[in-house]
Design an enzyme around this catalytic site. Structure first.
Site, PDB file in Angstrom:
ATOM      1  N   LYS A  40       0.730  -1.256  -0.021  1.00 31.58           N
ATOM      2  CA  LYS A  40       0.143   0.152   0.093  1.00 31.58           C
ATOM      3  C   LYS A  40       0.695   1.338  -0.290  1.00 31.58           C
ATOM      4  O   LYS A  40       0.216   2.348  -0.387  1.00 31.58           O
ATOM      5  CB  LYS A  40      -0.855  -0.105   1.388  1.00 31.58           C
ATOM      6  N   GLY A  41       2.158   0.959   0.326  1.00 30.54           N
ATOM      7  CA  GLY A  41       3.264   1.951   0.686  1.00 30.54           C
ATOM      8  C   GLY A  41       3.171   3.163  -0.412  1.00 30.54           C
ATOM      9  O   GLY A  41       3.423   4.325  -0.337  1.00 30.54           O
ATOM     10  N   GLU A 108       7.428   2.391  -6.223  1.00 30.25           N
ATOM     11  CA  GLU A 108       7.623   1.990  -5.094  1.00 30.25           C
ATOM     12  C   GLU A 108       7.960   3.040  -3.784  1.00 30.25           C
ATOM     13  O   GLU A 108       8.573   4.023  -4.351  1.00 30.25           O
ATOM     14  CB  GLU A 108       8.826   0.738  -5.023  1.00 30.25           C
ATOM     15  N   ASP A 112      14.642  -1.369  -0.111  1.00 34.18           N
ATOM     16  CA  ASP A 112      15.394  -1.733   1.200  1.00 34.18           C
ATOM     17  C   ASP A 112      16.374  -2.864   0.823  1.00 34.18           C
ATOM     18  O   ASP A 112      17.348  -2.502  -0.010  1.00 34.18           O
ATOM     19  CB  ASP A 112      14.378  -2.098   2.271  1.00 34.18           C
ATOM     20  N   LYS A 140      17.503   2.730   0.454  1.00 33.82           N
ATOM     21  CA  LYS A 140      18.484   2.719   1.693  1.00 33.82           C
ATOM     22  C   LYS A 140      19.455   1.517   1.068  1.00 33.82           C
ATOM     23  O   LYS A 140      19.110   0.299   1.318  1.00 33.82           O
ATOM     24  CB  LYS A 140      17.664   1.834   2.739  1.00 33.82           C
ATOM     25  N   VAL A 162      11.437   4.504   8.706  1.00 38.82           N
ATOM     26  CA  VAL A 162      10.855   5.676   8.218  1.00 38.82           C
ATOM     27  C   VAL A 162       9.113   5.225   8.289  1.00 38.82           C
ATOM     28  O   VAL A 162       8.806   4.215   7.752  1.00 38.82           O
ATOM     29  CB  VAL A 162      11.488   6.479   7.173  1.00 38.82           C
ATOM     30  N   ASP A 168       4.302   2.525   6.560  1.00 40.75           N
ATOM     31  CA  ASP A 168       3.682   2.471   7.740  1.00 40.75           C
ATOM     32  C   ASP A 168       4.521   1.887   8.941  1.00 40.75           C
ATOM     33  O   ASP A 168       5.667   1.319   8.451  1.00 40.75           O
ATOM     34  CB  ASP A 168       2.762   1.305   7.395  1.00 40.75           C
TER      35      ASP A 168
HETATM   36  P1  IMP Z   1      12.572  -4.823   0.185  1.00 39.38           P
HETATM   37  O1  IMP Z   1      11.963  -6.010  -0.287  1.00 39.38           O
HETATM   38  O2  IMP Z   1      13.474  -5.065   1.394  1.00 39.38           O
HETATM   39  O3  IMP Z   1      13.334  -3.936  -0.633  1.00 39.38           O
HETATM   40  O4  IMP Z   1      11.376  -3.965   0.953  1.00 39.38           O
HETATM   41  C1  IMP Z   1      10.579  -3.053   0.577  1.00 39.38           C
HETATM   42  C2  IMP Z   1       9.216  -2.886   1.326  1.00 39.38           C
HETATM   43  O5  IMP Z   1       9.639  -3.065   2.645  1.00 39.38           O
HETATM   44  C3  IMP Z   1       8.724  -1.468   1.217  1.00 39.38           C
HETATM   45  O6  IMP Z   1       7.991  -1.314   0.260  1.00 39.38           O
HETATM   46  C4  IMP Z   1       8.207  -1.150   2.240  1.00 39.38           C
HETATM   47  O7  IMP Z   1       6.972  -1.672   2.704  1.00 39.38           O
HETATM   48  C5  IMP Z   1       9.016  -2.097   3.544  1.00 39.38           C
HETATM   49  N1  IMP Z   1      10.018  -1.213   4.252  1.00 39.38           N
HETATM   50  C6  IMP Z   1      11.451  -1.207   3.935  1.00 39.38           C
HETATM   51  N2  IMP Z   1      12.078  -0.352   4.737  1.00 39.38           N
HETATM   52  C7  IMP Z   1      10.755   0.344   5.473  1.00 39.38           C
HETATM   53  C8  IMP Z   1      10.732   1.459   6.244  1.00 39.38           C
HETATM   54  O8  IMP Z   1      11.890   2.132   6.535  1.00 39.38           O
HETATM   55  N3  IMP Z   1       9.637   1.733   6.540  1.00 39.38           N
HETATM   56  C9  IMP Z   1       8.560   1.434   6.293  1.00 39.38           C
HETATM   57  N4  IMP Z   1       8.478   0.405   5.286  1.00 39.38           N
HETATM   58  C10 IMP Z   1       9.656  -0.338   4.760  1.00 39.38           C
END
Ligand code: IMP
Length: 185
Positions: A40-41, A108, A112, A140, A162, A168
């Protein structure tokens, strides 16, 4: 009580999102595009970004969740626990439109580990789009587990958790207009 500190103000976000929109509009001049937001972000970011792209455009959304429970910042303050090694994603809402032969921009909120977008990118590529790129508001890079490149990045941030502007913590704080670092959640 959680401690919220503003990392990026609503004015900084608005300025940068407008710049990103202008960049996209220049790059895709004369073309039709489809924005695919990751729920949803990315919903808040997508709606602001798209309004700065004066091209023929449509929206779609994909919903995903990670297998198991991604640890919360409280359970895993350093953010390096189970999710990093599990990293399995499942689709909770598929896209509604055909992406075949379309210019797709995956939108997106934050990059992360890169696991989510790697998974989604493969799904979208299977549709054989004309082109595919990623627009992420936040990055990040220090947390990356799988290489992934976003063509458009709003801000590079350190390894902090964050919330706000769509992001969220346990489904809360998505409606904050600023992006804040959450401590002691
Ligand atoms: P990844 O698959 O680890 O790159 O994660 C991406 C998803 O993790 C994002 O779409 C967010 O939903 C969640 N996420 C990662 N870091 C944060 C943060 O600092 N705050 C909130 N959601 C995060």
């Amino acid at each position: 009580m959680p401690d919220l500190k503003v990392l990026l103000s609503r004015d900084q976000i608005a300025k940068r999102v407008a710049e990103m929109g202008e960049e996209i509009a220049r790059d895709y001049r004369g073309q039709s595009i489809i924005f695919v937001g990751v729920l949803k972000g990315a919903a808040v970011f997508l709606s602001d970004l798209a309004r700065h792209v004066p091209l023929d455009a449509t929206f779609d959304f994909i919903g995903v969740s990670s297998y198991g429970n991604r640890p919360t910042p409280k359970e895993d303050p350093a953010g390096h626990a189970a999710w990093d090694s599990l990293g399995e994603v499942r689709v909770t809402k598929d896209m509604d439109n055909s992406l075949t032969d379309r210019h797709v921009i995956l939108v997106e909120d934050i990059l992360d580990t890169g696991l989510t977008l790697n998974y989604i990118t493969k799904l979208v590529e299977a549709h054989q789009p004309k082109s595919l790129c990623i627009a992420a508001l936040l990055d990040k890079p220090s947390r990356r587990k799988q290489p992934i490149k976003a063509k458009y990045i709003g801000f590079t941030i350190p390894d902090v958790y964050v919330v706000g502007y769509g992001l969220d913590y346990a489904e809360r704080y998505r409606n904050l207009p600023d992006i804040c670092v959450i401590e002691n959640p």
